[in-house]
Design a protein around this motif. Structure first.
Motif, mmCIF file in Angstrom:
data_model
loop_
_atom_site.group_PDB
_atom_site.id
_atom_site.type_symbol
_atom_site.label_atom_id
_atom_site.label_comp_id
_atom_site.label_asym_id
_atom_site.label_seq_id
_atom_site.Cartn_x
_atom_site.Cartn_y
_atom_site.Cartn_z
ATOM 1 N N UNK A 258 0.822 -1.209 0.000
ATOM 2 C CA UNK A 258 0.000 0.000 0.000
ATOM 3 C C UNK A 258 0.855 1.258 0.000
ATOM 4 N N UNK A 259 1.865 1.289 0.844
ATOM 5 C CA UNK A 259 2.691 2.487 0.976
ATOM 6 C C UNK A 259 3.572 2.752 -0.235
ATOM 7 N N UNK A 260 4.101 1.697 -0.803
ATOM 8 C CA UNK A 260 5.085 1.841 -1.864
ATOM 9 C C UNK A 260 4.596 1.212 -3.154
ATOM 10 N N UNK A 261 3.390 1.577 -3.555
ATOM 11 C CA UNK A 261 2.884 1.025 -4.805
ATOM 12 C C UNK A 261 3.824 1.454 -5.925
ATOM 13 N N UNK A 262 3.965 0.598 -6.875
ATOM 14 C CA UNK A 262 4.912 0.819 -7.957
ATOM 15 C C UNK A 262 4.446 1.984 -8.822
ATOM 16 N N UNK A 263 5.208 3.075 -8.787
ATOM 17 C CA UNK A 263 4.845 4.238 -9.590
ATOM 18 C C UNK A 263 5.529 4.207 -10.948
ATOM 19 N N UNK A 264 6.340 3.207 -11.168
ATOM 20 C CA UNK A 264 7.034 3.080 -12.436
ATOM 21 C C UNK A 264 8.299 3.910 -12.462
ATOM 22 N N UNK A 265 8.973 3.785 -13.558
ATOM 23 C CA UNK A 265 10.221 4.521 -13.714
ATOM 24 C C UNK A 265 11.376 3.848 -13.006
ATOM 25 N N UNK A 266 12.523 4.026 -13.579
ATOM 26 C CA UNK A 266 13.758 3.479 -13.025
ATOM 27 C C UNK A 266 14.867 4.384 -13.542
ATOM 28 N N UNK A 267 15.209 5.392 -12.741
ATOM 29 C CA UNK A 267 16.117 6.428 -13.207
ATOM 30 C C UNK A 267 17.400 6.457 -12.398
ATOM 31 N N UNK A 268 18.501 6.650 -13.097
ATOM 32 C CA UNK A 268 19.727 7.016 -12.409
ATOM 33 C C UNK A 268 19.579 8.502 -12.060
ATOM 34 N N UNK A 269 20.491 9.009 -11.279
ATOM 35 C CA UNK A 269 20.440 10.427 -10.922
ATOM 36 C C UNK A 269 20.506 11.296 -12.176
ATOM 37 N N UNK A 270 21.430 10.992 -13.071
ATOM 38 C CA UNK A 270 21.583 11.788 -14.291
ATOM 39 C C UNK A 270 20.345 11.700 -15.180
ATOM 40 N N UNK A 271 19.749 10.513 -15.298
ATOM 41 C CA UNK A 271 18.537 10.359 -16.101
ATOM 42 C C UNK A 271 17.381 11.146 -15.486
ATOM 43 N N UNK A 272 17.303 11.126 -14.158
ATOM 44 C CA UNK A 272 16.244 11.866 -13.469
ATOM 45 C C UNK A 272 16.385 13.363 -13.728
ATOM 46 N N UNK A 273 17.589 13.867 -13.609
ATOM 47 C CA UNK A 273 17.830 15.292 -13.841
ATOM 48 C C UNK A 273 17.458 15.668 -15.275
ATOM 49 N N UNK A 274 17.878 14.854 -16.227
ATOM 50 C CA UNK A 274 17.566 15.142 -17.630
ATOM 51 C C UNK A 274 16.054 15.129 -17.872
ATOM 52 N N UNK A 275 15.362 14.127 -17.337
ATOM 53 C CA UNK A 275 13.918 14.020 -17.540
ATOM 54 C C UNK A 275 13.156 15.159 -16.855
ATOM 55 N N UNK A 276 13.716 15.688 -15.768
ATOM 56 C CA UNK A 276 13.038 16.764 -15.036
ATOM 57 C C UNK A 276 13.166 18.115 -15.721
ATOM 58 N N UNK A 277 14.200 18.268 -16.515
ATOM 59 C CA UNK A 277 14.435 19.550 -17.167
ATOM 60 C C UNK A 277 15.095 20.578 -16.265
#
Length: 186
Positions: free
Chosen positions: A39-58
């Protein structure tokens, strides 16, 4: 191995696929809290490295460093995960949206930090409340603990509604107060 062992292996694989590390999985299994975690940690999807996360966030990596430093963007390992996920991406996109409406970077970073600090303090108080369950009326703690996995499915949405109600009413009072103060100065 019997059916129970195979089920446990499947649960471990599912948690690993959701980026939980083995130490966190062991804790969950030993404390029989797999249902709560569902319940607490339902899978929200995504699997990002730090660099991928930064790039995707803009966002620029410098502001992300500041958000990490103030606790807004925690290292996934602190939550038993191996990677960043969609929830992290949505959090960074919220920061970007605040910047895009014209708030200065320093204000946005401080706003995020204020939320982190106050929520941490609030959660510490809530933890104290539940740790003091010996002061609850007799039998209520034991009754609450029964079938906790199922109750969490109801508890979390109710707690979110409670928090959203308080936040909305507080914003309304603060805004009204600011409007009244502005009217008095003109």
């Amino acid at each position: 191995f019997g059916p129970a062992h195979l089920l446990r292996l499947q649960q471990v694989r599912e948690l690993q696929a959701r980026h939980f590390n083995l130490g966190a999985i062991r804790e969950l299994i030993e404390n029989d809290r797999l249902g709560v975690i569902e319940t607490l940690f339902s899978d929200t999807g995504g699997n990002y490295t730090r660099d991928e996360l930064i790039e995707a966030s803009g966002l620029d990596s410098a502001i992300v460093r500041r958000l990490e430093a103030n606790g807004y963007l925690p290292d996934p390992a602190t939550e038993g995960r191996d990677a960043y996920d969609t929830t992290d991406l949505q959090g960074l996109r919220a920061i970007r949206a605040l910047l895009e409406v014209g708030l200065p970077e320093d204000v946005v970073v401080e706003l995020a930090g204020i939320h982190v600090r106050h929520l941490q303090a609030m959660h510490a108080e809530i933890t104290e409340l539940f740790d003091a369950h010996d002061a609850w009326p007799p039998g209520t703690w034991d009754a609450f603990q029964q079938d906790l996995d199922a109750k969490v499915r109801e508890l979390l949405p109710a707690a979110e509604r409670l928090a959203n109600y308080v936040r909305q009413r507080t914003l309304q009072r603060v805004t009204l107060g600011m409007l009244k103060a502005g009217a008095q100065t003109t």
